[in-house]
Design an enzyme around this catalytic site. Structure first.
Site, PDB file in Angstrom:
ATOM      1  N   LYS A 280     116.921 -82.610 -89.383  1.00  0.00           N
ATOM      2  CA  LYS A 280     116.001 -83.734 -89.188  1.00  0.00           C
ATOM      3  C   LYS A 280     116.824 -84.955 -88.828  1.00  0.00           C
ATOM      4  CE  LYS A 280     111.583 -84.804 -89.515  1.00  0.00           C
ATOM      5  NZ  LYS A 280     110.387 -83.990 -89.243  1.00  0.00           N
TER       6      LYS A 280
ATOM      7  N   GLY B 299     109.706 -84.528 -81.952  1.00  0.00           N
ATOM      8  CA  GLY B 299     109.114 -85.783 -82.426  1.00  0.00           C
ATOM      9  C   GLY B 299     108.755 -85.730 -83.899  1.00  0.00           C
ATOM     10  N   ASP B 300     108.367 -86.853 -84.423  1.00  0.00           N
ATOM     11  CA  ASP B 300     107.820 -86.989 -85.781  1.00  0.00           C
ATOM     12  C   ASP B 300     107.179 -88.380 -85.795  1.00  0.00           C
ATOM     13  OD1 ASP B 300     107.978 -85.644 -88.652  1.00  0.00           O
ATOM     14  OD2 ASP B 300     108.405 -87.742 -89.005  1.00  0.00           O
TER      15      ASP B 300
ATOM     16  N   LYS C 178     110.362 -74.208 -94.108  1.00  0.00           N
ATOM     17  CA  LYS C 178     109.230 -74.173 -93.183  1.00  0.00           C
ATOM     18  C   LYS C 178     109.585 -73.350 -91.950  1.00  0.00           C
ATOM     19  CE  LYS C 178     107.598 -78.153 -92.350  1.00  0.00           C
ATOM     20  NZ  LYS C 178     107.205 -79.484 -91.860  1.00  0.00           N
TER      21      LYS C 178
HETATM   22  P1  NDP Z   1     102.545 -90.409 -85.839  1.00  0.00           P
HETATM   23  O1  NDP Z   1     103.550 -91.472 -85.738  1.00  0.00           O
HETATM   24  O2  NDP Z   1     101.915 -89.867 -84.606  1.00  0.00           O
HETATM   25  O3  NDP Z   1     101.351 -90.869 -86.810  1.00  0.00           O
HETATM   26  C1  NDP Z   1     101.584 -91.258 -88.117  1.00  0.00           C
HETATM   27  C2  NDP Z   1     100.287 -91.766 -88.703  1.00  0.00           C
HETATM   28  O4  NDP Z   1     100.453 -91.980 -90.101  1.00  0.00           O
HETATM   29  C3  NDP Z   1      99.869 -93.111 -88.112  1.00  0.00           C
HETATM   30  O5  NDP Z   1      98.477 -93.223 -88.145  1.00  0.00           O
HETATM   31  C4  NDP Z   1     100.509 -94.090 -89.094  1.00  0.00           C
HETATM   32  O6  NDP Z   1      99.889 -95.355 -89.152  1.00  0.00           O
HETATM   33  C5  NDP Z   1     100.319 -93.358 -90.404  1.00  0.00           C
HETATM   34  N1  NDP Z   1     101.370 -93.769 -91.348  1.00  0.00           N
HETATM   35  C6  NDP Z   1     102.700 -93.700 -91.162  1.00  0.00           C
HETATM   36  N2  NDP Z   1     103.347 -94.204 -92.209  1.00  0.00           N
HETATM   37  C7  NDP Z   1     102.401 -94.604 -93.062  1.00  0.00           C
HETATM   38  C8  NDP Z   1     102.429 -95.187 -94.344  1.00  0.00           C
HETATM   39  N3  NDP Z   1     103.596 -95.509 -94.937  1.00  0.00           N
HETATM   40  N4  NDP Z   1     101.241 -95.434 -94.969  1.00  0.00           N
HETATM   41  C9  NDP Z   1     100.063 -95.122 -94.367  1.00  0.00           C
HETATM   42  N5  NDP Z   1      99.986 -94.561 -93.151  1.00  0.00           N
HETATM   43  C10 NDP Z   1     101.128 -94.304 -92.519  1.00  0.00           C
HETATM   44  O7  NDP Z   1     103.236 -89.241 -86.678  1.00  0.00           O
HETATM   45  P2  NDP Z   1     102.827 -87.704 -86.788  1.00  0.00           P
HETATM   46  O8  NDP Z   1     101.358 -87.559 -86.717  1.00  0.00           O
HETATM   47  O9  NDP Z   1     103.687 -86.945 -85.861  1.00  0.00           O
HETATM   48  O10 NDP Z   1     103.332 -87.364 -88.256  1.00  0.00           O
HETATM   49  C11 NDP Z   1     102.499 -87.515 -89.413  1.00  0.00           C
HETATM   50  C12 NDP Z   1     103.053 -86.671 -90.548  1.00  0.00           C
HETATM   51  O11 NDP Z   1     103.063 -85.296 -90.147  1.00  0.00           O
HETATM   52  C13 NDP Z   1     104.495 -86.985 -90.964  1.00  0.00           C
HETATM   53  O12 NDP Z   1     104.621 -86.748 -92.368  1.00  0.00           O
HETATM   54  C14 NDP Z   1     105.314 -85.951 -90.207  1.00  0.00           C
HETATM   55  O13 NDP Z   1     106.546 -85.699 -90.830  1.00  0.00           O
HETATM   56  C15 NDP Z   1     104.375 -84.762 -90.320  1.00  0.00           C
HETATM   57  N6  NDP Z   1     104.610 -83.696 -89.333  1.00  0.00           N
HETATM   58  C16 NDP Z   1     104.556 -83.957 -87.986  1.00  0.00           C
HETATM   59  C17 NDP Z   1     104.741 -82.942 -87.077  1.00  0.00           C
HETATM   60  C18 NDP Z   1     104.578 -83.155 -85.612  1.00  0.00           C
HETATM   61  O14 NDP Z   1     104.598 -82.154 -84.871  1.00  0.00           O
HETATM   62  N7  NDP Z   1     104.404 -84.365 -85.114  1.00  0.00           N
HETATM   63  C19 NDP Z   1     105.090 -81.577 -87.522  1.00  0.00           C
HETATM   64  C20 NDP Z   1     105.034 -81.385 -88.944  1.00  0.00           C
HETATM   65  C21 NDP Z   1     104.833 -82.432 -89.793  1.00  0.00           C
HETATM   66  P3  NDP Z   1     100.608 -96.619 -88.437  1.00  0.00           P
HETATM   67  O15 NDP Z   1     100.375 -96.406 -86.984  1.00  0.00           O
HETATM   68  O16 NDP Z   1      99.893 -97.789 -89.006  1.00  0.00           O
HETATM   69  O17 NDP Z   1     102.049 -96.560 -88.825  1.00  0.00           O
END
Ligand code: NDP
Length: 448
Positions: free
Chosen positions: A129, A168-169, A117
């Site tokens: 990571k 973050g993640d 990526k």
């Molecule tokens: P956040 O913690 O901000 O949000 C995660 C969201 O996904 C929450 O709504 C959470 O719900 C939900 N979630 C997490 N685990 C589960 C699960 N096992 N089943 C169902 N829902 C789930 O994280 P991000 O938005 O930062 O990240 C989301 C995805 O995007 C990840 O895969 C991450 O690796 C990817 N990503 C993020 C980037 C970034 O800049 N932040 C960059 C590139 C990729 P709940 O609150 O109930 O846990």
């Protein structure tokens, strides 16, 4: 079995023995190696110089104890990880995830994906990571701060602005990054760009918060345009309600689409009138509440328990933005039956390999995570540039660069797919394009 398949088979056999019980890592590596088949045929030198064997082995894996004291005065112990996977094209770069499901295999899969990526963004960043099995949910600010300080008390030895730059993640947002950065600064006395996603008052970049979600939608927009469609008036379903989901919803809405469903790990909401994003932002970003709370403010909307059902909602565009393997074959088949035309991955590896096959064999426009969600890390690299230059670009400047990067990623992946005989297959295109730059750098640097 052809010669290149035999090579992949051998590498996978050895890999599986060396990395037992890490299914997500296996899934990620197998997908990349399989799509490299035409590269292996064309470039035997990558096999001869051991690039393939080397690229699946992290350069360094750090595992550490993270003890902290909760609000009741009890000692808690979590496990911290940082996997520095590949530094051929730049310092390690990749987020930290705090979630109870985190283990070494998950971090290795995420670090491996990050290599390709980051390469695809065209910027000089390697792959890494990290994270912990700590769950910030339900913890007080004081507990989160003490955990972050303890986590950094070990991690600080291994990172640096030119060495390894976390971000973050899942579970690591503005609050956590602030605490982590504060502790890093206290321990080292250095005010450097060692983290991205920082607050705007201490070195953060405008548009970084929005970048992954906005970038995802720019990617979708470009993919649709190339196929004579537009995003305006399309119905969109987005899983998750975190950072990526919220800003994907914001940009899709700005471009004229209607978002009808979002979720968290407990369930999903459906609002036929279009989701009110201000309510979601208040619930999730300010009050840290569950998505079910949405229905109290919008009585005509509905809440359903369980997050899988979201994929049975009829829509034109599906954006999985929650977590890995959230769309299985069964959900994918339902989506195809419902006439979904685009699936683009905001989360990392949200579709199982079986689901991806369903999308591809039914000719959906499919944007794989490595390409579609690269906007976050790309903007992180822009934050690093601003930190090095001691300057701040405006929101519009960063956003314009992000848009350009996402367009380039789409066109690069699609052109490379064509070049290697897999027209329209962006999984293959993104994997090969990401791989080639890193592989060439590894060759040039010798066996290290
Ligand atoms: P956040 O913690 O901000 O949000 C995660 C969201 O996904 C929450 O709504 C959470 O719900 C939900 N979630 C997490 N685990 C589960 C699960 N096992 N089943 C169902 N829902 C789930 O994280 P991000 O938005 O930062 O990240 C989301 C995805 O995007 C990840 O895969 C991450 O690796 C990817 N990503 C993020 C980037 C970034 O800049 N932040 C960059 C590139 C990729 P709940 O609150 O109930 O846990």
């Amino acid at each position: 079995m052809g010669a290149s398949q035999q090579i992949i088979h051998e590498i996978m056999g050895r890999f599986a023995k060396r990395n037992p019980n890490e299914p997500e890592f296996h899934q990620a590596v197998l997908e990349v190696l399989e799509s490299l088949e035409p590269v292996i045929e064309k470039h035997p030198e990558f096999v001869k110089s051991g690039v393939l064997k080397r690229i699946v082995e992290p350069e360094r894996q750090i595992i550490f104890r993270v003890p902290w004291v909760d609000d009741n005065g009890e000692v808690q112990v979590n496990r911290g990880f940082r996997v520095q996977f590949n530094s051929a094209i730049g310092p390690y770069k990749g987020g930290l995830r705090f979630h109870p499901s985190v283990n070494l295999g998950i971090i290795k899969f995420l670090g491996f994906e990050q290599i390709f990526k980051n390469s695809l963004t065209g910027l000089p960043i390697g792959g890494g990571k990290g994270g912990s099995d700590f769950d910030p949910k339900g913890k007080s600010d004081g507990e989160v701060m003490r955990f972050c300080q303890s986590f950094m008390a070990e991690l600080y030895r291994h990172i640096g602005a030119d060495v390894d730059v976390p971000a973050g993640d899942i579970g690591v947002g503005a609050r956590e990054i602030g605490y982590l950065y504060g502790q890093y600064k206290k321990l080292t006395g250095l005010y450097t760009g060692v983290f991205t996603g920082k607050g705007l008052t201490y070195g953060g970049s405008l548009a970084r918060t929005q970048a992954t979600g906005f970038g995802l939608v720019y990617f979708v927009d470009e993919m649709l345009k190339a196929n004579n469609h537009t995003i305006a008036d399309k119905t969109v379903v987005i899983s998750g309600s975190g950072n990526v989901a919220i800003y994907a919803a914001e940009k899709a809405g700005q471009l004229g689409a209607k978002i009808v469903a979002m979720s968290d790990s407990d369930g999903y909401i459906y609002d036929a009138d279009g989701i009110n994003l201000d309510t979601v932002k208040r619930l999730k970003e300010v009050e840290r509440k569950r998505i079910s709370g949405y229905c109290e403010y919008h009585p005509t909307s509905e809440y359903f328990t369980g997050s899988q059902g979201i994929w049975s909602i009829k829509c034109d565009i599906a954006l999985p933005c929650a977590t890995q393997n959230e769309i299985n074959e069964e959900s994918a088949l339902k989506m195809v039956g419902n006439g979904v035309m685009v699936v683009a991955e905001g989360a990392n590896m949200p579709s199982t390999p079986e689901a991806v096959k369903v999308f591809q064999s039914n000719n959906l426009l499919f944007g794989p995570a490595k390409a579609a969600n690269a906007g976050g890390v790309a903007t992180s690299a822009l934050e690093m540039s601003q930190n090095s230059m001691r300057c701040s670009w405006t929101f519009d400047e960063v956003d314009a660069k992000l848009k350009e990067i996402m367009k380039n990623i789409y066109h690069t992946a699609s052109q490379v797919a064509r070049e290697y005989g897999h027209e329209g297959n962006l999984v293959t295109g993104a994997n090969i394009a990401g791989f080639l730059k890193v592989a060439n750098a590894m060759m040039a640097q010798g066996v290290v």
